[in-house]
Write an enzyme that holds these catalytic residues in place. Structure first.
Site, mmCIF file in Angstrom:
data_model
loop_
_atom_site.group_PDB
_atom_site.id
_atom_site.type_symbol
_atom_site.label_atom_id
_atom_site.label_comp_id
_atom_site.label_asym_id
_atom_site.label_seq_id
_atom_site.Cartn_x
_atom_site.Cartn_y
_atom_site.Cartn_z
ATOM 1 N N GLU A 44 0.832 -1.199 0.000
ATOM 2 C CA GLU A 44 0.000 0.000 0.000
ATOM 3 C C GLU A 44 0.871 1.256 0.000
ATOM 4 O OE1 GLU A 44 -2.665 -0.279 3.293
ATOM 5 O OE2 GLU A 44 -3.784 -1.975 2.439
ATOM 6 N N ARG A 105 -5.555 4.192 -25.389
ATOM 7 C CA ARG A 105 -5.959 3.457 -26.588
ATOM 8 C C ARG A 105 -7.269 2.693 -26.401
ATOM 9 N NH1 ARG A 105 -0.285 0.587 -27.757
ATOM 10 N NH2 ARG A 105 -0.182 0.878 -25.506
ATOM 11 N N GLN A 106 -7.691 2.519 -25.154
ATOM 12 C CA GLN A 106 -8.970 1.869 -24.891
ATOM 13 C C GLN A 106 -10.047 2.946 -24.749
ATOM 14 O OE1 GLN A 106 -8.924 -1.333 -21.963
ATOM 15 N NE2 GLN A 106 -6.716 -1.572 -22.232
ATOM 16 N N HIS A 139 -4.264 9.937 -27.463
ATOM 17 C CA HIS A 139 -4.412 9.030 -28.604
ATOM 18 C C HIS A 139 -5.611 9.412 -29.466
ATOM 19 C CE1 HIS A 139 -3.694 5.415 -30.886
ATOM 20 N NE2 HIS A 139 -4.930 4.993 -30.685
ATOM 21 N N LYS A 204 -2.586 0.301 -43.861
ATOM 22 C CA LYS A 204 -2.186 -0.896 -43.124
ATOM 23 C C LYS A 204 -3.413 -1.740 -42.786
ATOM 24 C CE LYS A 204 -2.531 0.699 -38.314
ATOM 25 N NZ LYS A 204 -1.821 0.996 -37.067
ATOM 26 N N ASP A 232 3.751 9.884 -35.506
ATOM 27 C CA ASP A 232 2.652 9.217 -34.809
ATOM 28 C C ASP A 232 2.609 9.727 -33.376
ATOM 29 O OD1 ASP A 232 0.502 7.554 -34.469
ATOM 30 O OD2 ASP A 232 1.559 5.697 -34.912
ATOM 31 N N THR A 240 3.961 -1.011 -36.258
ATOM 32 C CA THR A 240 3.389 -0.118 -37.269
ATOM 33 C C THR A 240 4.465 0.721 -37.940
ATOM 34 O OG1 THR A 240 1.234 0.001 -36.157
ATOM 35 C CG2 THR A 240 1.808 1.830 -37.615
#
Length: 330
Positions: A44, A105-106, A139, A204, A232, A240
């Site tokens: 903790e 990215r999510q 992103h 791509k 990017d 990529t």
């Protein structure tokens, strides 16, 4: 009785990237506050600030990344706990400074039964007590709408193109988007790099149900006989970027550089970059670069000044977008 309010800025940092936090503090002419973070035997975490933050503008800096012995989740939780500590210590306003925003990215569901974790992260910032978030090159811009409060979305594109103008061996180069989704960023970089800079894009495809795999199929734009600069927001496993560089060379590019804001560089990124057709990789320091990843191809430029300028503008109730002439909103 009448009191004249005194404005005080406190700058604190978690433990994921103290080098960048120290550089931001130096650019502001400030000393970092003592967060006094303690790890208990059971794992903790407990911060206890070394000075009063009552009535202050508190800026808490943390990049959400993996460091030796600590995970991305640890860095997020540490920042949330520090925000809670500042809130309970009666800070007037708390700003979460996130050079690299975890789980960005999510940001949507691409398939059924998936989470939208970027939204959950922003909800946790609000629950912890953050009034504002400052980040750079998210992103996707929609992440700004996940937080119910101001989000200052900075951009490192001018910083990267300044490096390019100074160090590129030739003025005749093409800004290349590594996929069609990043074309807008390549166009923005081309505007900063020079009026005669062209833009190209790599088409791509990701194999179905595969993770961290990519196939570069073709190039849209004229790259033959010219230097190409791939830009990017991040390089993670470098699949990529390296696939794009390979097809650019196949299409006649004389030299290929790569530029990004966030150098995540998860394995096997460094080996891929070493063995790739990319001559130079220009990154910023939003994430720490450990010694084992410091290869000759990599050049680092610092984002400390743009974060310092943004923090100064927020503290003084000034305009952050004016720092970038409004281009951080595009």
């Amino acid at each position: 009785m009448e009191l004249v309010p005194k404005r005080t800025l406190h700058l604190l940092t978690g433990r994921s990237h103290p080098t960048l936090a120290a550089a931001i503090a130096a650019d502001l002419g400030l000393q970092l506050g003592d967060a006094n973070i303690v790890d208990f035997a059971n794992g903790e975490v407990r911060p206890r600030f070394g000075e009063s933050v009552r009535g202050s503008d508190v800026f808490i800096i943390q990049s959400h990344c993996r460091t030796p012995g600590r995970s991305v989740n640890d860095s997020l939780l540490e920042q949330w706990i520090m925000i809670d500590a500042a809130k309970r210590a009666s800070a007037k306003r708390i700003t979460a400074v996130c050079p690299y925003y975890g789980y960005s990215r999510q940001d949507r569901k691409s398939k059924g039964r998936e989470p939208i974790t970027a939204r959950m992260v922003s909800d946790f910032f609000a629950t912890a007590g953050a009034d504002r978030i400052i980040s750079v090159d998210l992103h996707s811009g929609q992440i700004q709408g996940f937080f119910d409060g101001p989000v200052d979305h900075l951009t490192a594109v001018p910083l990267l193109t300044d490096y390019l103008r100074t160090n590129a061996p030739s003025g005749d180069f093409v800004m290349v988007a590594p996929d069609t989704g990043r074309t807008k960023v390549a166009e923005q970089a081309a505007r900063h790099a020079g009026t005669a800079v062209d833009v190209a894009s790599v088409y791509k495809r990701r194999p179905k149900d595969a993770v961290n795999q990519v196939e570069a199929l073709d190039v849209m734009g004229d790259v033959e006989g010219r230097m190409c600069v791939i830009i990017d927001d991040m390089i993670d496993t470098a699949g990529t970027i390296c696939a794009a560089a390979e097809i650019l060379h196949a299409k006649g590019a004389t030299e290929v550089w790569a530029m990004c804001t966030h150098a995540v560089l998860s394995d096997p990124a460094v080996d891929r970059l070493k063995n790739s057709a990319i001559a130079r990789v220009v990154i910023t320091d939003t994430l720490p670069l450990p010694p084992e990843k410091q290869i000759d191809k990599i050049e680092v430029v610092s984002v400390s000044k743009i974060f310092a300028a943004a923090i100064d503008a927020v503290f003084g109730d000034g305009s952050v977008s004016e720092i970038f002439n409004g281009e951080n909103q595009t």
